[in-house]
Design a protein around this motif. Structure first.
Motif, PDB file in Angstrom:
ATOM      1  N   ASP A  85       0.830  -1.207   0.000  1.00 39.54           N
ATOM      2  CA  ASP A  85       0.000   0.000   0.000  1.00 39.54           C
ATOM      3  C   ASP A  85       0.866   1.260   0.000  1.00 39.54           C
ATOM      4  O   ASP A  85       0.503   2.272  -0.611  1.00 39.54           O
ATOM      5  CB  ASP A  85      -0.952  -0.002   1.195  1.00 39.54           C
ATOM      6  CG  ASP A  85      -0.232  -0.151   2.524  1.00 39.54           C
ATOM      7  OD1 ASP A  85       0.750  -0.916   2.593  1.00 39.54           O
ATOM      8  OD2 ASP A  85      -0.652   0.497   3.499  1.00 39.54           O
ATOM      9  N   ASN A  89       0.603   4.050  -2.982  1.00 40.97           N
ATOM     10  CA  ASN A  89       0.294   5.457  -2.681  1.00 40.97           C
ATOM     11  C   ASN A  89       1.407   6.395  -3.146  1.00 40.97           C
ATOM     12  O   ASN A  89       1.137   7.493  -3.648  1.00 40.97           O
ATOM     13  CB  ASN A  89       0.031   5.630  -1.190  1.00 40.97           C
ATOM     14  CG  ASN A  89      -1.263   4.976  -0.756  1.00 40.97           C
ATOM     15  OD1 ASN A  89      -2.194   4.839  -1.557  1.00 40.97           O
ATOM     16  ND2 ASN A  89      -1.331   4.556   0.500  1.00 40.97           N
ATOM     17  N   ASN A 113      -8.370   4.345  -1.919  1.00 40.80           N
ATOM     18  CA  ASN A 113      -8.352   5.603  -1.194  1.00 40.80           C
ATOM     19  C   ASN A 113      -8.853   6.706  -2.120  1.00 40.80           C
ATOM     20  O   ASN A 113      -9.436   6.439  -3.169  1.00 40.80           O
ATOM     21  CB  ASN A 113      -6.930   5.897  -0.690  1.00 40.80           C
ATOM     22  CG  ASN A 113      -6.429   4.818   0.267  1.00 40.80           C
ATOM     23  OD1 ASN A 113      -7.048   4.581   1.291  1.00 40.80           O
ATOM     24  ND2 ASN A 113      -5.340   4.166  -0.100  1.00 40.80           N
ATOM     25  N   LYS A 114      -8.623   7.953  -1.727  1.00 43.38           N
ATOM     26  CA  LYS A 114      -9.085   9.076  -2.546  1.00 43.38           C
ATOM     27  C   LYS A 114      -8.495   8.990  -3.950  1.00 43.38           C
ATOM     28  O   LYS A 114      -9.190   9.162  -4.946  1.00 43.38           O
ATOM     29  CB  LYS A 114      -8.699  10.395  -1.881  1.00 43.38           C
ATOM     30  CG  LYS A 114      -9.375  11.604  -2.484  1.00 43.38           C
ATOM     31  CD  LYS A 114      -9.138  12.850  -1.646  1.00 43.38           C
ATOM     32  CE  LYS A 114      -9.912  14.037  -2.213  1.00 43.38           C
ATOM     33  NZ  LYS A 114      -9.701  15.259  -1.399  1.00 43.38           N
ATOM     34  N   ARG A 116      -6.911   6.260  -6.389  1.00 44.41           N
ATOM     35  CA  ARG A 116      -6.919   4.802  -6.407  1.00 44.41           C
ATOM     36  C   ARG A 116      -6.294   4.271  -7.687  1.00 44.41           C
ATOM     37  O   ARG A 116      -6.328   4.930  -8.735  1.00 44.41           O
ATOM     38  CB  ARG A 116      -8.348   4.267  -6.258  1.00 44.41           C
ATOM     39  CG  ARG A 116      -9.318   4.748  -7.317  1.00 44.41           C
ATOM     40  CD  ARG A 116     -10.643   4.013  -7.246  1.00 44.41           C
ATOM     41  NE  ARG A 116     -10.541   2.692  -7.846  1.00 44.41           N
ATOM     42  CZ  ARG A 116     -11.483   1.753  -7.734  1.00 44.41           C
ATOM     43  NH1 ARG A 116     -12.556   1.976  -7.025  1.00 44.41           N
ATOM     44  NH2 ARG A 116     -11.339   0.585  -8.317  1.00 44.41           N
TER      45      ARG A 116
END
Length: 220
Positions: A85, A89, A113-114, A116
């Motif tokens: 992850d 990110n 997440n926001k 992706r």
């Protein structure tokens, strides 16, 4: 810094999926939790496979040096890598378009997440011998940017593919691709099946890289 077990990294075209034909940087990780009968990357899947340890910064530097926008994280199974992850990110924050090729057995929700990645999610058909490992809750998290891929080797696989597409209304939630197990089923058989069953909004694809290079060639 975290360290990741990378089997190979290379620049090529994407041979399948929604970005087929586009340049992509491939990062292939060691080890898979499944053992599909038709797997064409078994060299990456065992715990004793040869790999190099790379940090997330090493991987980012490699991408920056090669100036390729698309990144495909593959395996093995990328989503079972420790701290994957963090890498995902980091790549997204650096404006890379990240695709995760995942085998369909791992919950993708923790990786949404926001910003992706794009998920290319396998459904393992009966001939894979891994169908019972599928995590079907994943389908609720898919968008039209994502892909569900069915690799089919025979008529039973095609029938199960149609069943899963209809049960989960997949064509209204994601892109859906059918792909033949190389050398096991004629692509024309898949097309005939699609015509017979009016499988609209489904794509039949061939693994482009296997027609450009030798089917066993790595790093392409």
């Amino acid at each position: 810094m975290n360290k990741y077990k990378v089997i190979e990294k290379f620049i090529s075209i994407n041979g399948e999926g929604s970005r087929a034909g586009q340049l992509s940087a491939f990062i292939r990780f060691n080890y898979c939790n499944l053992n599909c009968s038709y797997c064409d990357t078994k060299y990456a899947n065992t715990v004793d496979a040869s790999y190099e340890l790379l940090t997330e910064q090493d991987i980012l530097d490699y991408l920056n040096d090669n100036n390729v926008i698309n990144v495909t994280l593959t395996g093995g199974e990328p989503l079972i890598q420790d701290n994957i992850d963090i890498l995902i990110n980091l790549l997204l924050e650096n404006n890379y378009s990240v695709e995760i090729e995942t085998n369909g057995s791992i919950d993708i929700k923790p990786f949404i997440n926001k910003k992706r990645p794009i998920f290319t999610l396998d459904y393992k058909t009966p001939s894979s011998n891994m169908e019972n490992k599928m995590y079907l809750n994943n389908y609720q998290y898919l968008t039209k940017n994502d892909v569900v891929k069915f690799v089919v080797g025979n008529y039973d696989d095609l029938n199960k593919t149609k069943e899963i597409i209809n049960t989960y209304d997949l064509t209204n939630h994601a892109k859906v691709y059918l792909s033949p197990v190389f050398g096991m089923i004629e692509p024309s058989t898949i097309v005939d099946y699609m015509i017979k069953h009016q499988m609209n909004d489904v794509y039949m694809q061939l693994q482009m890289h296997k027609f450009i290079w030798d089917v066993n060639q790595r790093g392409v």
